[in-house]
Design a protein around this motif. Sequence first.
Motif, PDB file in Angstrom:
ATOM      1  N   GLY A 103      28.872   1.712  31.852  1.00 48.68           N
ATOM      2  CA  GLY A 103      28.868   2.539  33.066  1.00 48.68           C
ATOM      3  C   GLY A 103      30.212   2.506  33.765  1.00 48.68           C
ATOM      4  O   GLY A 103      30.698   3.544  34.258  1.00 48.68           O
ATOM      5  N   ILE A 104      30.825   1.312  33.789  1.00 54.17           N
ATOM      6  CA  ILE A 104      32.149   1.178  34.418  1.00 54.17           C
ATOM      7  C   ILE A 104      33.200   1.932  33.598  1.00 54.17           C
ATOM      8  O   ILE A 104      34.090   2.574  34.148  1.00 54.17           O
ATOM      9  CB  ILE A 104      32.514  -0.313  34.568  1.00 54.17           C
ATOM     10  N   THR A 105      33.084   1.844  32.248  1.00 49.20           N
ATOM     11  CA  THR A 105      34.016   2.576  31.375  1.00 49.20           C
ATOM     12  C   THR A 105      33.936   4.077  31.654  1.00 49.20           C
ATOM     13  O   THR A 105      34.966   4.759  31.789  1.00 49.20           O
ATOM     14  CB  THR A 105      33.696   2.304  29.892  1.00 49.20           C
ATOM     15  N   ASN A 106      32.708   4.597  31.763  1.00 51.26           N
ATOM     16  CA  ASN A 106      32.525   6.028  32.049  1.00 51.26           C
ATOM     17  C   ASN A 106      33.055   6.397  33.435  1.00 51.26           C
ATOM     18  O   ASN A 106      33.643   7.468  33.619  1.00 51.26           O
ATOM     19  CB  ASN A 106      31.041   6.405  31.952  1.00 51.26           C
ATOM     20  N   LEU A 107      32.839   5.481  34.396  1.00 49.93           N
ATOM     21  CA  LEU A 107      33.312   5.720  35.755  1.00 49.93           C
ATOM     22  C   LEU A 107      34.845   5.786  35.788  1.00 49.93           C
ATOM     23  O   LEU A 107      35.438   6.636  36.468  1.00 49.93           O
ATOM     24  CB  LEU A 107      32.801   4.623  36.687  1.00 49.93           C
ATOM     25  N   LEU A 108      35.495   4.891  35.036  1.00 50.48           N
ATOM     26  CA  LEU A 108      36.963   4.896  34.986  1.00 50.48           C
ATOM     27  C   LEU A 108      37.506   6.152  34.312  1.00 50.48           C
ATOM     28  O   LEU A 108      38.558   6.663  34.695  1.00 50.48           O
ATOM     29  CB  LEU A 108      37.467   3.635  34.261  1.00 50.48           C
ATOM     30  N   LYS A 109      36.782   6.661  33.289  1.00 56.46           N
ATOM     31  CA  LYS A 109      37.199   7.925  32.663  1.00 56.46           C
ATOM     32  C   LYS A 109      37.107   9.069  33.677  1.00 56.46           C
ATOM     33  O   LYS A 109      37.995   9.931  33.749  1.00 56.46           O
ATOM     34  CB  LYS A 109      36.313   8.227  31.454  1.00 56.46           C
ATOM     35  N   ARG A 110      36.008   9.057  34.425  1.00 58.09           N
ATOM     36  CA  ARG A 110      35.844  10.082  35.474  1.00 58.09           C
ATOM     37  C   ARG A 110      36.963   9.970  36.500  1.00 58.09           C
ATOM     38  O   ARG A 110      37.544  10.978  36.935  1.00 58.09           O
ATOM     39  CB  ARG A 110      34.482   9.888  36.141  1.00 58.09           C
ATOM     40  N   TRP A 111      37.295   8.717  36.880  1.00 57.21           N
ATOM     41  CA  TRP A 111      38.363   8.490  37.851  1.00 57.21           C
ATOM     42  C   TRP A 111      39.718   8.943  37.307  1.00 57.21           C
ATOM     43  O   TRP A 111      40.518   9.531  38.044  1.00 57.21           O
ATOM     44  CB  TRP A 111      38.419   7.023  38.238  1.00 57.21           C
ATOM     45  N   LYS A 112      39.950   8.670  36.038  1.00 65.16           N
ATOM     46  CA  LYS A 112      41.227   9.050  35.432  1.00 65.16           C
ATOM     47  C   LYS A 112      41.410  10.568  35.492  1.00 65.16           C
ATOM     48  O   LYS A 112      42.504  11.076  35.762  1.00 65.16           O
ATOM     49  CB  LYS A 112      41.269   8.570  33.973  1.00 65.16           C
ATOM     50  N   HIS A 113      40.321  11.312  35.247  1.00 66.40           N
ATOM     51  CA  HIS A 113      40.378  12.774  35.309  1.00 66.40           C
ATOM     52  C   HIS A 113      40.670  13.244  36.739  1.00 66.40           C
ATOM     53  O   HIS A 113      41.505  14.140  36.958  1.00 66.40           O
ATOM     54  CB  HIS A 113      39.049  13.359  34.821  1.00 66.40           C
TER      55      HIS A 113
END
Length: 491
Positions: free
Chosen positions: A245-255
């Motif tokens: 979930g944190i990995t997905n959240l960081l991808k969203r943040w990176k975008h």
Amino acid sequence: ARLLALYQPFEAGFDPEQKAVEIDSSRPQLLFLASDEGPKLRKKAVFFLRGLPEGKAVSLNNSSDFEVVFGELAPQTLEHLDSMLSGIFLPMLKEREDWGQLGEDDRKDFIGRISKFVDNLEEALRNKTAEVELRKPEKRFEAEVKAQGLQKAAQDIDIVSHFEGLLEDWCRQLEAYLEEDQDKRLADSNDAGPHTELDYWRHRMQKLTSITEQLKAKECKSVIGVLTAVTKTPPLESHIKNRQGITNLLKRWKHIDASLTEAANEAKDNVKYLSTLEKFIEPLYSGTPQTIIDTLPTLMNSVKMIHTIARYYNTPQRMTNLLMKITNQMIANCKSSINGTDTPEKIWLKQPDQLVKSLEACLKLNQAYQEQYRQTKDKLTGMPKGKQFDFSETHIFGKFDQFCRRVVKLIDMFSTIYQFQTLSKHQLEGMEGLIKDFNDIVEEFKSKRHDLLDYHNNKFDRDYVEFNVRISDLENALQHFINSSFDRITS
């Protein structure tokens, strides 16, 4: 060189990246020196600005030679500057009568520039209060990260959970801002002028800069750093269960971060190029149709430059939108030159011959505007490898053409009124009835209470046709009267 003398509680171990750090206001206040990169101003400060070249000594014999400029600052520096300029200096300058050898045009230009600066300052203050403020980490978690380091903090379930919630909030907040800002953009007024374009991009740049500055702060970097460390810790060594979930959240943040960076770059670039237009569009607001005609070549050349070399703004949609806003302001200027700030019905009180001249100036402006546009377009056509003016001329000039069709009708109407008024002054025997009929026709038309310059009002056009029919009948009666008069004379 700049130096500040501050009188406030001293912030030991000050970090320039944490200018907004909270301090205990109960601590004793001290007088200390700092550079302009020093602690945030919380009480009062005295500034000293050295204006001499490096290596040249300050003269100690004269206290007011401007080698060192000094003054007092308060925490609400911009608010105080706005109050002084708008409440004291600008009114004083407007009321001042003796300007020495300075000409009237230079005086107006000087006051206009100060007024524009005050407007920009007030806009910046409004934007400041409407900034997007990101929620900061709780101080206890921030202190623990500082004490433990990123790797150990990444194993602390409470810290990770708190930071994950923070990043979720930031994502929602910034996604909503980016989407909302575009919605506001689409809601622009149909009559908006070019100033709104520059104001919009300045406002956007200020907000995005504020967001970027917040994200550069150490506490915000810690949030990203800890969550990134969670994803890089081997699964067997990690106590955090929601790694995916944190990995997905960081991808969203990176975008989102990439979108913010691109949006900030776009806003800065657009402000940079649109600012070059500022002095050329000023006559649209403060000049006359003739002064606008005189500045059209430089205005169109500046528009061409933006279209040719701007990185973001040079799309057909944005350039068409800019030219449409220039058109809108030309129409607004024409209306102002015809009737000033008077209410619509006051136009009937103006001298018809002078009114016709003002109306004709509007037609000349529209013609000159379109000619200058097409000259610029033809020049670009001669450079086939360069960007062309492939814009919708219907969108750009359609409103002005529609306005000018109304202007032509008004010229015809007030020319007729002027002719009959001139005729009535001669007080020819037997003309009284015709003059009375004419005045009745005009009064009846005036009673319709049309805004003559509202070219969207179709009811005017129907009443104008009826007016012309009745005037035509009256002119026939006038012709019969003249013929009868001559017949009596010759007989």
